[in-house]
Design an enzyme around this catalytic site. Structure first.
Site, PDB file in Angstrom:
ATOM      1  N   HIS A   1     -20.370 -26.677 -75.504  1.00  0.00           N
ATOM      2  CA  HIS A   1     -19.940 -26.201 -74.191  1.00  0.00           C
ATOM      3  C   HIS A   1     -19.221 -27.295 -73.406  1.00  0.00           C
ATOM      4  O   HIS A   1     -19.002 -27.159 -72.199  1.00  0.00           O
ATOM      5  CB  HIS A   1     -21.142 -25.678 -73.405  1.00  0.00           C
ATOM      6  CG  HIS A   1     -21.838 -24.541 -74.084  1.00  0.00           C
ATOM      7  ND1 HIS A   1     -21.504 -23.225 -73.888  1.00  0.00           N
ATOM      8  CD2 HIS A   1     -22.823 -24.540 -75.011  1.00  0.00           C
ATOM      9  CE1 HIS A   1     -22.263 -22.455 -74.645  1.00  0.00           C
ATOM     10  NE2 HIS A   1     -23.075 -23.232 -75.332  1.00  0.00           N
TER      11      HIS A   1
ATOM     12  N   HIS B   1     -14.020 -24.047 -73.891  1.00  0.00           N
ATOM     13  CA  HIS B   1     -14.756 -23.447 -75.003  1.00  0.00           C
ATOM     14  C   HIS B   1     -14.929 -21.949 -74.760  1.00  0.00           C
ATOM     15  O   HIS B   1     -14.775 -21.459 -73.644  1.00  0.00           O
ATOM     16  CB  HIS B   1     -16.127 -24.107 -75.176  1.00  0.00           C
ATOM     17  CG  HIS B   1     -17.023 -23.904 -73.993  1.00  0.00           C
ATOM     18  ND1 HIS B   1     -16.972 -24.696 -72.862  1.00  0.00           N
ATOM     19  CD2 HIS B   1     -17.990 -22.971 -73.736  1.00  0.00           C
ATOM     20  CE1 HIS B   1     -17.863 -24.284 -71.988  1.00  0.00           C
ATOM     21  NE2 HIS B   1     -18.482 -23.230 -72.482  1.00  0.00           N
TER      22      HIS B   1
ATOM     23  N   ASP C   1     -17.661 -18.874 -75.125  1.00  0.00           N
ATOM     24  CA  ASP C   1     -19.054 -18.488 -75.304  1.00  0.00           C
ATOM     25  C   ASP C   1     -19.132 -17.205 -76.120  1.00  0.00           C
ATOM     26  O   ASP C   1     -18.434 -16.229 -75.834  1.00  0.00           O
ATOM     27  CB  ASP C   1     -19.728 -18.232 -73.956  1.00  0.00           C
ATOM     28  CG  ASP C   1     -20.037 -19.512 -73.199  1.00  0.00           C
ATOM     29  OD1 ASP C   1     -20.020 -20.590 -73.814  1.00  0.00           O
ATOM     30  OD2 ASP C   1     -20.299 -19.419 -71.981  1.00  0.00           O
TER      31      ASP C   1
ATOM     32  N   HIS D   1     -24.963 -16.703 -77.125  1.00  0.00           N
ATOM     33  CA  HIS D   1     -25.263 -17.696 -76.089  1.00  0.00           C
ATOM     34  C   HIS D   1     -26.067 -17.086 -74.949  1.00  0.00           C
ATOM     35  O   HIS D   1     -26.848 -17.789 -74.292  1.00  0.00           O
ATOM     36  CB  HIS D   1     -23.941 -18.259 -75.551  1.00  0.00           C
ATOM     37  CG  HIS D   1     -24.070 -19.164 -74.370  1.00  0.00           C
ATOM     38  ND1 HIS D   1     -24.856 -20.298 -74.373  1.00  0.00           N
ATOM     39  CD2 HIS D   1     -23.498 -19.113 -73.122  1.00  0.00           C
ATOM     40  CE1 HIS D   1     -24.762 -20.908 -73.195  1.00  0.00           C
ATOM     41  NE2 HIS D   1     -23.956 -20.205 -72.422  1.00  0.00           N
TER      42      HIS D   1
END
Length: 257
Positions: free
Chosen positions: A67, A71, A73, A77
């Site tokens: 992270h 980035h 997710d 997550h």
């Protein structure tokens, strides 16, 4: 074609809540290391002096979270369970989600906190655009100007649950932000929870991903360089880390020259 970089760098010299460690093996050190490895594993004596400048290759070793920097997710997550089935990891997400028409919404005037669905709808009306399914919606909060400082992690605008579901209802599956998180800052959420006792104010944007499958792009940058609010393509393919909840991405906007 014009390419605009929308990514923040991974920089060990900048402040992070979880520090980045960047160890560099220089080309000269690489030559000596290779010589020692050749002797240990193959019994071969190799003199680095025969190489140009007595150098081989550099190697960078980094310790960081998935992270850090720009980035994507993945659904895994957000939690280990979801109402729609087992949440997928970043290496399992469909690539076609990550190169799509983009639209940037300016929410830079709202300050610290969370934007609601009606405020996103008003911004879409202002720019005169109706998102299409699988468009990538990115949010310009202006927080990227604080990147590399402690304030980057405490002073930004996020989305509440209604705003996330509003975008998902339009068929959006990737939502991006130039802030540290798609949710409001941690301190802001905790204060609201302590005042109200309402747990729904805690990470509503992330936890919406337990109800409906979608991905976030966090820590984008340079969104003010986009010359138009739509009419461009966002490309943000995440690194394929097996079993991971996120993957780094070099996000860019592609515009016709």
């Amino acid at each position: 074609m014009r390419v605009i970089d929308l990514s923040t760098p991974i920089d060990a010299s900048k402040w992070e809540p979880e520090a980045v460690v960047h160890e560099i093996t220089t080309p000269a050190e690489g030559a000596r290391h290779m010589s020692a490895e050749m002797l240990e594993h193959f019994g071969v004596h190799f003199d680095p002096a025969v190489l140009p400048d007595q150098e081989l290759l550099s190697i960078d070793t980094l310790t960081l979270t998935s992270h850090t920097g720009t980035h994507v997710d993945a659904p895994s997550h957000y939690g280990s369970r979801a109402s729609y089935g087992e949440p997928r990891h970043i290496d399992q997400m469909p690539l076609e989600w990550f190169q799509r028409p983009g639209v940037v919404l300016d929410i830079s005037g709202f300050g610290v906190g969370a934007v609601r669905a009606e405020q996103l709808a008003k911004e879409l009306d202002r720019i005169g655009y109706r998102p299409q399914p699988l468009d990538i919606v990115i949010l310009r909060t202006g927080a990227d100007r604080l990147a590399g400082t402690p304030e980057y992690f405490t002073s930004f605008t996020g989305l509440d649950a209604s705003a996330v579901h509003y975008l998902l209802d339009l068929g959006i599956r990737v939502i991006g932000t130039d802030a540290f998180s798609l949710d409001a800052p941690f301190g802001h959420m905790i204060k609201r929870f302590q005042e109200s006792g309402d747990a729904s104010v805690l990470w509503p944007a992330h936890f919406a991903g337990r109800e409906r499958e979608y991905c976030q792009i966090e820590r984008l940058a340079n969104l003010d360089a986009l010359p138009v609010p739509f009419g461009f393509t966002v490309s943000c393919f995440p690194v394929r880390i097996a079993g991971a909840g996120a993957g780094w991405a070099r996000a860019v906007a592609l515009l016709d020259a």
